[in-house]
Write a protein that holds these residues in place. Structure first.
Motif, PDB file in Angstrom:
ATOM      1  N   LEU A 143       3.791   5.242  -0.982  1.00 26.41           N
ATOM      2  CA  LEU A 143       4.430   6.281  -0.179  1.00 26.41           C
ATOM      3  C   LEU A 143       3.378   7.166   0.468  1.00 26.41           C
ATOM      4  O   LEU A 143       2.367   7.513  -0.157  1.00 26.41           O
ATOM      5  CB  LEU A 143       5.368   7.128  -1.043  1.00 26.41           C
ATOM      6  N   GLU A 146       7.288   4.904   3.704  1.00 26.47           N
ATOM      7  CA  GLU A 146       6.929   3.784   2.849  1.00 26.47           C
ATOM      8  C   GLU A 146       5.974   2.844   3.575  1.00 26.47           C
ATOM      9  O   GLU A 146       6.196   2.491   4.721  1.00 26.47           O
ATOM     10  CB  GLU A 146       8.183   3.014   2.433  1.00 26.47           C
ATOM     11  N   GLU A 157      11.584  -2.290   6.556  1.00 24.15           N
ATOM     12  CA  GLU A 157      10.558  -2.771   5.627  1.00 24.15           C
ATOM     13  C   GLU A 157       9.568  -3.692   6.335  1.00 24.15           C
ATOM     14  O   GLU A 157       8.359  -3.640   6.058  1.00 24.15           O
ATOM     15  CB  GLU A 157      11.219  -3.477   4.451  1.00 24.15           C
TER      16      GLU A 157
END
Length: 224
Positions: free
Chosen positions: A60, A66, A179
């Motif tokens: 993080l 992220e 992601e």
């Protein structure tokens, strides 16, 4: 492709007798998709040997964003760095899908390495390989545009986790576009654009949580 144990991962590199000895000192455990195996900054008490399912390794940022560092599958060893140097966890790990693994205490794992020198050599080789891979990815961030980085990661996923079919290599992985953006150092909008370009060129087809690579050679070439 899509082997039971990811080639190059720690468990696959162990001699069968060493593998049996390592599993014998572990405790079998399951996690549901989304569960946290351990968190960055935690004190290291265990290592994890993945049997089935896939996990993401991430860190993080100070702003709470992220950064996806790696995807690990069957055969992976997780948490080895802090087990070896005694420092806090350098990254977090969570299950991308239902995960089954052996959990081994750090003390038992270090005793195992002391009693199994071949396994100790293999863990050194694995760590060196991961460091080389991290160096290569840092170069990619500066040398490739977003499309090239997305193509590289899709090619990696196809080679490591792809299911070879008659006319394509299918990647089924619960990895969101956010992601994938975090893994490629790109914005979500850049990833969406890159996937659209690859679709229009007939290199991939996409569906919900699935990518079919129609032409792996062209995908690799597009990454150059």
């Amino acid at each position: 492709m899509n082997t039971d144990v990811d080639p190059g991962e720690f468990v696959a590199e162990l001699a069968p007798a060493d593998r049996d000895d390592l599993f014998r000192i572990g405790q079998r455990r399951r996690w549901p998709a989304g569960a946290t195996l351990f968190s960055e900054g935690d004190r290291s008490t265990t290592v994890v040997l993945v049997i089935s399912g896939r996990a993401k390794v991430f860190s993080l940022t100070a702003q709470g964003g992220e950064v996806l560092l790696a995807i690990r599958g069957p055969g992976a060893l997780l948490g080895e760095m802090s087990a070896l140097d005694g420092a806090p966890r350098s990254a977090s790990v969570s299950a991308l899908e239902p995960l089954e693994a052996y959990v081994v205490t750090v003390a038992a794992f270090l005793d195992f390495l002391g009693a199994h020198p071949d396994a100790a050599v293999r863990i050194v080789r694995m760590i060196v390989s991961r460091l080389r891979d991290a160096d290569r990815k840092r170069v990619e961030f500066g040398a490739y545009d977003a499309l090239g980085r997305v193509a590289l990661r899709l090619a990696e996923l196809a080679e490591r986790f792809g299911d070879s079919q008659a006319d394509a290599v299918r990647i089924t992985l619960p990895l969101t576009q956010d992601e994938l953006a975090a893994w490629t150092g790109s914005s979500r909008e850049s990833v969406t654009k890159a996937l659209g370009t690859l679709r229009r060129q007939g290199i991939i087809e996409t569906s919900r949580r699935s990518v079919s690579v129609i032409d792996l050679d062209r995908l690799r070439a597009r990454a150059k």
